[in-house]
Each structure stands twice: as structure tokens, then as C-alpha cells.
Design a protein around this motif. Sequence first.
Motif, PDB file in Angstrom:
ATOM      1  N   GLU A 104       0.634  -0.963  -0.270  1.00 28.91           N
ATOM      2  CA  GLU A 104       0.115  -0.725   0.109  1.00 28.91           C
ATOM      3  C   GLU A 104       0.676   1.283   0.050  1.00 28.91           C
ATOM      4  OE1 GLU A 104      -3.636  -2.518   2.445  1.00 28.91           O
ATOM      5  OE2 GLU A 104      -2.399  -0.021   3.285  1.00 28.91           O
ATOM      6  N   CYS A 105       2.051   1.069   0.531  1.00 32.59           N
ATOM      7  CA  CYS A 105       2.537   2.180   0.120  1.00 32.59           C
ATOM      8  C   CYS A 105       3.986   2.087  -0.612  1.00 32.59           C
ATOM      9  CB  CYS A 105       2.909   2.636   1.761  1.00 32.59           C
ATOM     10  SG  CYS A 105       3.508   4.526   2.417  1.00 32.59           S
ATOM     11  N   PRO A 106       4.476   1.919  -1.072  1.00 32.29           N
ATOM     12  CA  PRO A 106       5.648   1.909  -2.037  1.00 32.29           C
ATOM     13  C   PRO A 106       7.006   2.457  -1.259  1.00 32.29           C
ATOM     14  CG  PRO A 106       4.573   2.175  -3.096  1.00 32.29           C
ATOM     15  CD  PRO A 106       3.562   2.212  -2.392  1.00 32.29           C
ATOM     16  N   CYS A 107       7.278   3.526  -0.855  1.00 28.98           N
ATOM     17  CA  CYS A 107       8.209   4.678  -0.610  1.00 28.98           C
ATOM     18  C   CYS A 107       8.539   3.389   1.124  1.00 28.98           C
ATOM     19  CB  CYS A 107       7.617   5.907  -0.491  1.00 28.98           C
ATOM     20  SG  CYS A 107       8.730   7.125   0.938  1.00 28.98           S
ATOM     21  N   TYR A 108       7.462   3.160   2.073  1.00 29.62           N
ATOM     22  CA  TYR A 108       7.640   2.734   3.570  1.00 29.62           C
ATOM     23  C   TYR A 108       8.108   1.449   3.014  1.00 29.62           C
ATOM     24  CZ  TYR A 108       6.056   1.225   7.447  1.00 29.62           C
ATOM     25  OH  TYR A 108       6.317   0.847   9.391  1.00 29.62           O
ATOM     26  N   ARG A 109       7.727   0.951   2.047  1.00 28.53           N
ATOM     27  CA  ARG A 109       7.975  -1.365   1.315  1.00 28.53           C
ATOM     28  C   ARG A 109       9.614  -0.903   0.967  1.00 28.53           C
ATOM     29  NH1 ARG A 109       5.193  -2.482  -3.946  1.00 28.53           N
ATOM     30  NH2 ARG A 109       7.127  -1.545  -4.022  1.00 28.53           N
ATOM     31  N   ASP A 110      10.219   0.119   0.368  1.00 27.79           N
ATOM     32  CA  ASP A 110      11.759   0.153   0.001  1.00 27.79           C
ATOM     33  C   ASP A 110      12.489   0.631   0.662  1.00 27.79           C
ATOM     34  OD1 ASP A 110      10.116  -0.600  -2.403  1.00 27.79           O
ATOM     35  OD2 ASP A 110       9.785   0.772  -3.314  1.00 27.79           O
TER      36      ASP A 110
END
Length: 100
Positions: free
Chosen positions: A71-77
Amino acid sequence: MKVVFATFLILAVVLSSSLLQTTVAGSSFCDSKCGERCAKAGVKDRCLKYCGICCEECKCVPSGTYGNKHECPCYRDKKNSKDKPKESINGTLPPVSVSL
């Protein structure tokens, strides 16, 4: 001249302290989202701290208390200094997929 300098110094201290409080306080969006995300964390203060840092930078927090990082690519990456995935927000390592 001393009066002007003293006035300037006092004004600088007052302005810098109010700016510091704004920066440390975080946003109400991040506070509420991280509160939900960290509800079941074993080390809640640490979870809230790091979640807040990621939220301020990414402007999003995955739903739930674990997972949902898609749901949050920045957070995930997010990566650590060794270019490895950061630990999960609740203090456990992220799941590793193994192909057999």
C-alpha cells in the motif's frame, strides 16, 4: 547596540524553539496512522518513532499492524545503511520468500 543584540538573540531563541517543537511534534496524520500501525508492537515507543520518521518522509503508512507494505511503496522500499530491507516496523525481520 547591546540592546539591539540582546533583542535579536532573544527573538532568535524564541523562534528556534517554536520551530523545534513543530518539527518534533510531527503531523496528526502520522501520529494517528502510526498509533494504529504500532498498536500491537512489542516495543511501542521504538515502533512509533521509526514509523513516524517513515511517515513524514513517505506521507503514508500501510494499514493494519503488520504487512500490507504494498500500500505504500516508499515505506516498503526503505533500505538500511547496508542496502538491505529495513526491519519491519514491529521489530521483526521482514518475511523472506524462498523458492524450492
